[in-house]
Design an enzyme around this catalytic site. Sequence first.
Site, PDB file in Angstrom:
ATOM      1  N   SER A 115       0.823  -1.223   0.000  1.00 33.16           N
ATOM      2  CA  SER A 115       0.000   0.000   0.000  1.00 33.16           C
ATOM      3  C   SER A 115       0.855   1.271   0.000  1.00 33.16           C
ATOM      4  O   SER A 115       1.791   1.421   0.801  1.00 33.16           O
ATOM      5  CB  SER A 115      -0.908   0.007   1.235  1.00 33.16           C
ATOM      6  OG  SER A 115      -1.567   1.251   1.301  1.00 33.16           O
ATOM      7  N   GLY A 148     -17.297  -6.177  -8.720  1.00 32.87           N
ATOM      8  CA  GLY A 148     -16.868  -6.240  -7.312  1.00 32.87           C
ATOM      9  C   GLY A 148     -16.983  -4.877  -6.637  1.00 32.87           C
ATOM     10  O   GLY A 148     -17.735  -3.994  -7.083  1.00 32.87           O
ATOM     11  N   GLY A 149     -16.214  -4.694  -5.566  1.00 27.90           N
ATOM     12  CA  GLY A 149     -16.326  -3.493  -4.741  1.00 27.90           C
ATOM     13  C   GLY A 149     -16.137  -2.206  -5.516  1.00 27.90           C
ATOM     14  O   GLY A 149     -16.930  -1.261  -5.385  1.00 27.90           O
ATOM     15  N   SER A 150     -15.094  -2.146  -6.353  1.00 30.42           N
ATOM     16  CA  SER A 150     -14.849  -0.867  -7.042  1.00 30.42           C
ATOM     17  C   SER A 150     -15.901  -0.636  -8.122  1.00 30.42           C
ATOM     18  O   SER A 150     -16.344   0.504  -8.322  1.00 30.42           O
ATOM     19  CB  SER A 150     -13.431  -0.804  -7.616  1.00 30.42           C
ATOM     20  OG  SER A 150     -13.151  -1.946  -8.331  1.00 30.42           O
ATOM     21  N   THR A 158      -8.845  -1.102   2.882  1.00 28.95           N
ATOM     22  CA  THR A 158      -8.746  -1.626   1.522  1.00 28.95           C
ATOM     23  C   THR A 158      -9.140  -3.103   1.529  1.00 28.95           C
ATOM     24  O   THR A 158      -9.632  -3.616   2.533  1.00 28.95           O
ATOM     25  CB  THR A 158      -7.345  -1.317   0.939  1.00 28.95           C
ATOM     26  OG1 THR A 158      -7.353  -1.667  -0.434  1.00 28.95           O
ATOM     27  CG2 THR A 158      -6.223  -2.040   1.653  1.00 28.95           C
ATOM     28  N   ASP A 188     -13.627   6.332  -2.694  1.00 32.07           N
ATOM     29  CA  ASP A 188     -13.231   5.722  -3.985  1.00 32.07           C
ATOM     30  C   ASP A 188     -14.036   6.333  -5.130  1.00 32.07           C
ATOM     31  O   ASP A 188     -13.484   6.658  -6.191  1.00 32.07           O
ATOM     32  CB  ASP A 188     -13.491   4.208  -3.984  1.00 32.07           C
ATOM     33  CG  ASP A 188     -12.481   3.446  -3.135  1.00 32.07           C
ATOM     34  OD1 ASP A 188     -11.335   3.920  -3.021  1.00 32.07           O
ATOM     35  OD2 ASP A 188     -12.846   2.388  -2.591  1.00 32.07           O
ATOM     36  N   LYS A 208     -13.790  -3.646   3.063  1.00 38.12           N
ATOM     37  CA  LYS A 208     -14.625  -2.441   2.949  1.00 38.12           C
ATOM     38  C   LYS A 208     -16.065  -2.685   3.412  1.00 38.12           C
ATOM     39  O   LYS A 208     -16.722  -1.780   3.904  1.00 38.12           O
ATOM     40  CB  LYS A 208     -14.602  -1.910   1.507  1.00 38.12           C
ATOM     41  CG  LYS A 208     -13.220  -1.388   1.112  1.00 38.12           C
ATOM     42  CD  LYS A 208     -13.180  -0.807  -0.271  1.00 38.12           C
ATOM     43  CE  LYS A 208     -11.750  -0.531  -0.687  1.00 38.12           C
ATOM     44  NZ  LYS A 208     -11.618   0.053  -2.014  1.00 38.12           N
TER      45      LYS A 208
END
Length: 299
Positions: A14, A154-156, A59, A100, A63
């Site tokens: 990260s 997915g999440g993003s 991350t 995000d 989340k």
Amino acid sequence: MRYLCVFGNPIAHSLSPLLHNAILQSYKLPYLYGRFMLDSGENLGKTFDKLDLCGANITLPFKEHAYLVAHSLSPLAKRIGAVNTLVRTTSGKICGYNTDAPGFIASLLLSGFRLGSAKGLEESLQSKEMSKLAPLLEQSSGERIESALILGAGGSAKALACALQECGTPVIVANRSSKHEAFFTQRQIPYCLFDELDSSARFDLIINATSSSIAQALPLPESTLAPLLARSKLAYDLMYGTLTPFARISKECGTACKDGADMLILQALSALRLFCPQLADTPRIYTIMRSVFTQGRRA
Ligand code: NDP
């Protein structure tokens, strides 16, 4: 000294500590930002308390756990169902945000693209997360994005689809499986499988929000993807730091491709301004983070 950190698993890669500490040191603020590898999302809330943090970024893959840990949620985080920023308020409660989505929208505007309806964009700029980036976004006057295709669910992909929809840009999501379909249909966002994509369709913006680039693979067969990319104004791969197969095919099709670096930097900037509201000089913070990011990638 006050403490901040990023939680994830894995977390060693990260760049968040580098980006945040550069600004905290530059403004001589009494904060230190670290990284923490969490074994299980179940431990997020108690680790946040034990480390006596005043804020944190979250991350993969935590989340959705962060969403549950927060005592209150911003409207954007609530809508997306995921939190990447936790902030402890003066009363000790934990607020959850999603930076995000604003990071992504801001990265498009900063690259000179116009999005959706003026009203939709104006309303979305009013979210607390997005308003932290507003000073960067005043001069966007370039090509208009009228439609978007998101590859991956997915999440993003969830955050980006909600953000684009909120700005008034029509968006379709395509994925290799139907496991996330309910999320999108509940929010009136059209969803299909890769097999069902019409390769003669036209989308101004095509986003690779799958993890395929991590394995240096294309998300879907080139025979379907290339004609779509050839007709689009911009290809966007959320991955950064390497020429991905998706970016390579876009270039071969003569379509500009943007990577995920600006999105990463801008989500960090929005989060840092939520941690430290006294940090007001957004353009200068962006310039420093951009330069630190470039140096960090070279190191
Ligand atoms: P998730 O794990 O939540 O979702 C991954 C998605 O990719 C799923 O839809 C999955 O399909 C699909 N997928 C995985 N492997 C393949 C493959 N080989 N071919 C086609 N589809 C595949 O990940 P995130 O949404 O959090 O992240 C996605 C990407 O975005 C990652 O590369 C990540 O690094 C990047 N990212 C960048 C950010 C930035 O700031 N620049 C921020 C967040 C993420 P299925 O649902 O069927 O499993």
